[in-house]
Structure formats: C-alpha cells, structure tokens
Design an enzyme around this catalytic site. Structure first.
Site, PDB file in Angstrom:
ATOM      1  CE  LYS A   1      41.944  89.568  50.811  1.00  0.00           C
ATOM      2  NZ  LYS A   1      41.430  90.913  49.953  1.00  0.00           N
TER       3      LYS A   1
ATOM      4  CB  THR B   1      43.989  78.087  39.057  1.00  0.00           C
ATOM      5  OG1 THR B   1      42.588  77.919  38.725  1.00  0.00           O
ATOM      6  CG2 THR B   1      44.833  76.831  39.610  1.00  0.00           C
TER       7      THR B   1
ATOM      8  N   GLY C   1      44.898  80.040  44.738  1.00  0.00           N
ATOM      9  CA  GLY C   1      43.981  78.934  45.593  1.00  0.00           C
ATOM     10  C   GLY C   1      45.104  78.088  45.850  1.00  0.00           C
TER      11      GLY C   1
ATOM     12  CD  GLU D   1      34.008  78.689  42.173  1.00  0.00           C
ATOM     13  OE1 GLU D   1      34.644  78.513  41.503  1.00  0.00           O
ATOM     14  OE2 GLU D   1      32.933  79.713  42.506  1.00  0.00           O
TER      15      GLU D   1
ATOM     16  CB  CYS E   1      33.911  81.354  38.546  1.00  0.00           C
ATOM     17  SG  CYS E   1      32.566  80.946  39.789  1.00  0.00           S
TER      18      CYS E   1
ATOM     19  CD  GLU F   1      38.799  82.068  34.888  1.00  0.00           C
ATOM     20  OE1 GLU F   1      39.566  81.928  35.757  1.00  0.00           O
ATOM     21  OE2 GLU F   1      37.505  81.592  35.537  1.00  0.00           O
TER      22      GLU F   1
HETATM   23  P1  NAD Z   1      42.841  86.694  42.922  1.00  0.00           P
HETATM   24  O1  NAD Z   1      42.752  85.043  43.019  1.00  0.00           O
HETATM   25  O2  NAD Z   1      44.124  87.357  43.102  1.00  0.00           O
HETATM   26  O3  NAD Z   1      41.975  87.554  44.235  1.00  0.00           O
HETATM   27  C1  NAD Z   1      40.761  86.813  44.712  1.00  0.00           C
HETATM   28  C2  NAD Z   1      40.982  87.208  46.159  1.00  0.00           C
HETATM   29  O4  NAD Z   1      42.091  86.636  46.864  1.00  0.00           O
HETATM   30  C3  NAD Z   1      40.884  88.503  46.540  1.00  0.00           C
HETATM   31  O5  NAD Z   1      40.353  88.831  47.632  1.00  0.00           O
HETATM   32  C4  NAD Z   1      42.289  88.849  46.885  1.00  0.00           C
HETATM   33  O6  NAD Z   1      42.737  90.090  47.537  1.00  0.00           O
HETATM   34  C5  NAD Z   1      42.839  87.605  47.547  1.00  0.00           C
HETATM   35  N1  NAD Z   1      44.279  87.064  47.517  1.00  0.00           N
HETATM   36  C6  NAD Z   1      45.297  87.593  46.397  1.00  0.00           C
HETATM   37  N2  NAD Z   1      46.310  87.014  46.595  1.00  0.00           N
HETATM   38  C7  NAD Z   1      46.117  86.453  47.898  1.00  0.00           C
HETATM   39  C8  NAD Z   1      46.957  85.687  48.638  1.00  0.00           C
HETATM   40  N3  NAD Z   1      48.406  85.639  48.356  1.00  0.00           N
HETATM   41  N4  NAD Z   1      46.570  85.104  49.507  1.00  0.00           N
HETATM   42  C9  NAD Z   1      45.411  85.089  50.068  1.00  0.00           C
HETATM   43  N5  NAD Z   1      44.499  86.114  49.167  1.00  0.00           N
HETATM   44  C10 NAD Z   1      45.036  86.478  48.232  1.00  0.00           C
HETATM   45  O7  NAD Z   1      42.060  87.070  41.719  1.00  0.00           O
HETATM   46  P2  NAD Z   1      42.160  88.234  40.819  1.00  0.00           P
HETATM   47  O8  NAD Z   1      43.650  88.726  40.468  1.00  0.00           O
HETATM   48  O9  NAD Z   1      41.274  89.527  41.438  1.00  0.00           O
HETATM   49  O10 NAD Z   1      41.531  87.954  39.286  1.00  0.00           O
HETATM   50  C11 NAD Z   1      42.681  87.199  38.663  1.00  0.00           C
HETATM   51  C12 NAD Z   1      41.900  86.165  37.950  1.00  0.00           C
HETATM   52  O11 NAD Z   1      41.139  85.447  38.681  1.00  0.00           O
HETATM   53  C13 NAD Z   1      40.568  86.601  36.982  1.00  0.00           C
HETATM   54  O12 NAD Z   1      41.008  87.189  35.750  1.00  0.00           O
HETATM   55  C14 NAD Z   1      39.775  85.291  36.909  1.00  0.00           C
HETATM   56  O13 NAD Z   1      40.673  84.516  35.853  1.00  0.00           O
HETATM   57  C15 NAD Z   1      39.925  84.795  38.095  1.00  0.00           C
HETATM   58  N6  NAD Z   1      38.903  85.128  38.925  1.00  0.00           N
HETATM   59  C16 NAD Z   1      38.101  83.767  39.298  1.00  0.00           C
HETATM   60  C17 NAD Z   1      37.066  83.952  40.001  1.00  0.00           C
HETATM   61  C18 NAD Z   1      35.993  82.807  40.314  1.00  0.00           C
HETATM   62  O14 NAD Z   1      34.915  83.337  40.675  1.00  0.00           O
HETATM   63  N7  NAD Z   1      36.478  81.831  40.404  1.00  0.00           N
HETATM   64  C19 NAD Z   1      36.691  85.154  40.762  1.00  0.00           C
HETATM   65  C20 NAD Z   1      37.544  86.278  40.357  1.00  0.00           C
HETATM   66  C21 NAD Z   1      38.573  86.058  39.384  1.00  0.00           C
END
Ligand code: NAD
Ligand code: MN
Length: 496
Positions: free
Chosen positions: A195, A250, A253, A270, A304, A400
């Site tokens: 996804k 996080t 995660g 990650e 990241c 972050e």
């Molecule tokens: P997010 O954690 O919400 O999204 C990452 C992925 O998880 C996306 O595919 C999203 O659709 C999915 N997701 C969202 N909610 C979910 C849930 N409840 N269950 C399963 N999957 C879910 O990240 P974001 O909102 O797009 O970005 C927010 C912050 O996260 C950024 O500002 C940054 O600080 C951090 N981030 C970190 C990385 C990294 O490489 N570690 C990458 C993107 C964002």
C-alpha cells in the site's frame, strides 16, 4: 496541464491514463471512490485513480495468499528467482527516465534526485537483493540427544519464506522505499501486497506492471490503493498477513505493531528521525557545510535520515551558519522537471503547512530564522530555512520537521554536545564531523543511533543495515539482515 506536466514523455502521459486504480493479479481495478493525484508544483491533477476499500484489501490479500499457497513463486529454483529479479532490475533501468519523471511529477522532487536516487539507487538495490536469492542458508547443529540409546541424529536449520507480506510505505521516496521492502521479500520467496501513501501511488503502479513484464508471476506482487485508516489498518490486522513492514510516522508505527501482535505477525518499523550532525572543533568546515546541505536538504529535507539538528562547536558556529545562509540564498526554486531547480515543492499542501507552522513557532520562541531563496506562490514550496544560535530545548530542535529546515545549536564541550545528541526519543541516524581518528573511535559507539556516519551524512548502501534505535523503529532493512527478516527459521531434527 501545467508546464511541468507537459515536459513529461509520451510514455508517462500514457501511463497516467492507464493507471486507473489498484493493481491486483496483473490488472488495474478502476472500481471505487475516485481520487485526483496531484502535481505539487501546481496543485493540478496528474491522474485520477480509484481508491480501494476493506473489501478490495481482503481480495488483494486473498489473491496474494493464493499465490503463496500454490507456490508459483517460492517453489521456483533460487536461480530462476534470481534471474527474474535481475530482469526486473534491467527493466527498471530501461524505464528509468519514465519512472523518474513519474516520481518527480507526483512527489515534487528534482528530476536529478529522481534519476540518481529514486531510480539509480533502486536499480543497484534490486540487483544486490537478487543475489541473496541463491545465498540464503541455514546451518547444521551438533546435537547431543542421547535417547533412545544408540540412536543418532542429524539436525539443521531451514530458512523458509514467511508468507504474505504487507508493505505500507510513505510519500517521500514512494518507489524506492517500496522496493526496499518488496525485493527482499520476493528474494526470500514471499508474496507481497503493497500500500503506497495516498498522495503518491503512481510510481509503484508502474513498478508492478514492470514486475509482471519481467516474469514475476501475476498475483505475487499486488498493489492496493487507499487511505491508511481503511486499507492500511486492514492490512495490519489481517489474519492471513504474516509480516507487516512499515515506513512512516512513529504514531502509526505503534498502531501497526499492536495490530500485528494480535495475530502474531512479524513486523518491522522504520520510523522517523531527528538526526543530529555533530561538528567538532577540528572538523573540516567546508566539508561539514557541504555535508549539511546535502544531508539536510536532500529531497527538501523529506528524508527520514535527514540531518536536521546541527551541534556545531562555538568557534565554527557563526561561519557555519553564514555559509549555510549564503548557500540557501543562492538556490533557484522551480518545479522538479526544471533541470535548474534546486528548491522544489514539498509533497503536499498539508506537509507545506506543517513545515511552515514549525518555522513560525520557532520564530515565536525567539529563534534566529534565516529564510533562503524566494519561491513561487503557486505550488507547495517552502524556502530552505537556517536557524542559528538555537537552544537544544526548542521544539524545532527536538521534533521531526520533515522539511528544509536546518537548526544549528552551538556547544563548547564535546561531552555536553554528546549528551544533547543522545537526548532524543528518536535514534535513526547521526553524523560526526572530525579529523580526529581518536574522537571518531571514541564517540561512534556512544552515539545512540542505528547508523552513525563520520564525515558524511545520508549515504546509504544496499549492503549496510539501516534501521532505527529507540522510537525510530524496530528491525533492519538492507543487507542479508533484510532478507532473513522475511524468513521463518525452522529446526529439523532427524533420528536415524
Ligand atoms: P503516516 O505514518 O501517516 O503514513 C505512512 C503510511 O502509513 C502511508 O501509506 C499511510 O497511508 C499509512 N497509514 C496511515 N495511517 C495508517 C493506519 N492507521 N494504519 C496503517 N497504515 C496507515 O505519515 P504521514 O502522515 O504521511 O507523514 C507524517 C509524518 O511522518 C511526517 O511529517 C514525517 O515526520 C513522518 N514520516 C516519516 C517517514 C520516514 O521515512 N520514516 C516518511 C514519511 C513521513
Ligand atoms: Mn520480528
């Protein structure tokens, strides 16, 4: 159509029309709620896709499971799977310009970064991982089982693919981070359902098509589109998923880990970083400044492992900040397809607003904020920001930001600086800048981060494990560690 979009090749334009939704068992699935996918340099739609829902997610998992259960991929010889993955790498390379343009148009990044990193690193990565297909191994064990008397034993461990892997990835390097999960999982013999982030589904759809063209049996690698709250949640909780591999925030995660444990799925996380760069008094200033610009502003800081807090010895602090400010003032802003553009838009208006709000709050808290080059008012641009003389306790130095913001904090004493470096919940990566071998040897083991670079930052390699300490996550990507993490270890004990 914006100029940015008009600069794309015919192959890209044709793909944007063809990519209508999730890619399951080799077909696009156009049913469901439609969503416009946006070019962040203009806010205009690039393509319209159908988002999946819980039912489609269940169907995708069922078909992924069917491909694992009938052994159409995992029972091919290791050499045959290696050849398929190498063909996949060749095709990604051949379609490199097309993939780079798709990534630039959808994510906003510079076409140079898309070519060199998103495509270039990915091709090397696929080839590296393809090699592990033929090199997975267990070991024999010398057991001392004494009964029944006179019986002899042969015992060994066997590495077997885990099963259905669900990969959930973010929007900063949509295709490359997907490959970091999909390819080692395939190398181990797993079947994968992926996804992408809702904002950036296009490049992975093209990848899934290319994988079929390379000879990967249909159904072994499926892409289901949709929101994190519906599709992501369902993937993490699905009882037929044996491993969830996630990159993102996080907060999400943690939810994924909880959902996975409910059905004892393996999981790897990650998560983000607030990655420090520690510049000692004896550092080469020129190299450190260049390292800060590259480590901090790559992909506009949407990385990241980006460097975002800079602990710089007080004797170097002012000049370090002046050089950074001079560099960001001289940068040219424009859409990613413009080969001259160095400052390109962030992925979304939401991310742009989030980064600008961090900078505003830092200003309110009294930070010395220097804003770089002028940026277009249309599109989701953020001009790079240098914050000098910051306090380690400020929000901008602790959270972050995921944008082009470099926060510089002076220090006098190395031990005091090390304490600030380690005073963070996060621990993904860090870099140390020094010409002293003794300092490097002394400090690297004491820095709490999954990767510690010396005189370099954000330089990754497929062979070198990558993954965070502390709240930055669990598990490692890259290297044999990554492939092994998609296997289950079975012990076999034979009496004779
Ligand atoms: P997010 O954690 O919400 O999204 C990452 C992925 O998880 C996306 O595919 C999203 O659709 C999915 N997701 C969202 N909610 C979910 C849930 N409840 N269950 C399963 N999957 C879910 O990240 P974001 O909102 O797009 O970005 C927010 C912050 O996260 C950024 O500002 C940054 O600080 C951090 N981030 C970190 C990385 C990294 O490489 N570690 C990458 C993107 C964002
Ligand atoms: Mn585990």
């Amino acid at each position: 159509m914006s100029d940015n979009q008009a600069a794309a090749s015919e192959a890209v334009q044709a793909f944007f029309k063809r990519a209508t939704g999730s890619f399951i068992n080799g077909d696009f699935r156009a049913e469901g709620n439609s969503r416009d996918i946006i070019d962040p340099s203009s806010g205009e739609p690039l393509a319209t896709i159908a988002e999946g829902n819980k039912e489609l997610t269940d169907e995708a998992v069922a078909l992924t499971k069917a491909s694992f259960d009938d052994r159409r991929w995992r029972d091919l010889s290791p050499a045959a799977r290696e050849r398929t993955l190498l063909r996949f790498a060749d095709l990604v390379e051949q379609h490199g310009e097309e993939l780079a343009q798709i990534e630039t148009l959808n994510q906003g990044k510079s076409i140079h970064i898309a070519r060199a990193v998103d495509v270039g690193f990915s091709v090397d990565f696929i080839r590296y991982m393809a090699g592990w297909t033929t090199k997975l191994e267990g070991s024999t064990r010398e057991v001392s089982i004494g009964m029944p008397e006179g019986t002899r034993f042969n015992a060994y461990t066997l590495r077997q693919p885990l099963g259905v892997v669900a990969a959930i990835v973010p929007w900063n390097f949509p295709m490359m981070i997907a490959l970091w999960k999909v390819v080692p999982a395939l190398a181990a013999g797993c079947s994968v359902v992926l996804k992408p982030a809702s904002e950036t589904p296009l490049s992975v759809l093209r990848l899934a098509e290319i994988a079929v063209e390379a000879g990967l049996p249909k159904g072994v690698f499926n892409v289901v589109l949709g929101s994190g709250s519906v599709v992501g949640t369902r993937l993490a909780e699905h009882p037929d998923v044996q491993k969830v591999t996630f990159t993102g925030s996080t907060a999400i995660g943690k939810q994924i880990g909880h959902a996975a444990v409910e059905h004892m799925a393996h999981f790897s996380l990650e998560l983000g970083g607030k990655n420090p760069m520690l510049v000692l008094e004896d550092a080469d200033l020129e190299k450190a400044v260049n390292g800060a610009l590259m480590g901090g502003l790559l992909n506009q800081g949407q990385v990241c492992a980006a460097a975002s807090r800079f602990y710089v010895h007080r004797s170097l602090h002012d000049e370090f900040c002046q050089r950074l400010a001079g560099a960001v003032d001289g940068m040219q802003a424009g859409p990613g397809m413009d080969p001259q553009a160095q400052v390109t838009p962030l992925v979304s208006q939401r991310q742009q607003q989030s980064v600008l709000a961090y900078v505003e709050r830092a200003r309110d808290q009294g930070a010395e904020v220097h804003v770089g080059a002028e940026v277009p008012s249309q599109g989701y641009y953020v001009s790079p920001v240098v914050i000098s003389n910051a306090a380690h306790t400020m929000e901008i130095a602790r959270e972050e930001v995921f944008g082009p913001v470099l926060t510089v904090i002076p220090f006098d004493d190395v031990e005091e600086a090390l304490a600030m470096v380690n005073d963070s919940e996060l621990g993904l990566a860090a870099s140390l800048w020094t010409d002293s071998l003794a300092q490097a040897m002394h400090l690297t083991p004491r820095i709490e981060a999954g990767t510690v670079w010396v005189n370099t930052h954000v330089t990754l390699d497929a062979s070198l494990p990558f993954g965070g300490f502390k709240m930055s996550g669990l598990g490692k990507e890259f290297g044999p560690e990554a492939v092994n993490a998609y296997t289950e270890l079975k012990s076999v004990c034979i009496a004779y």
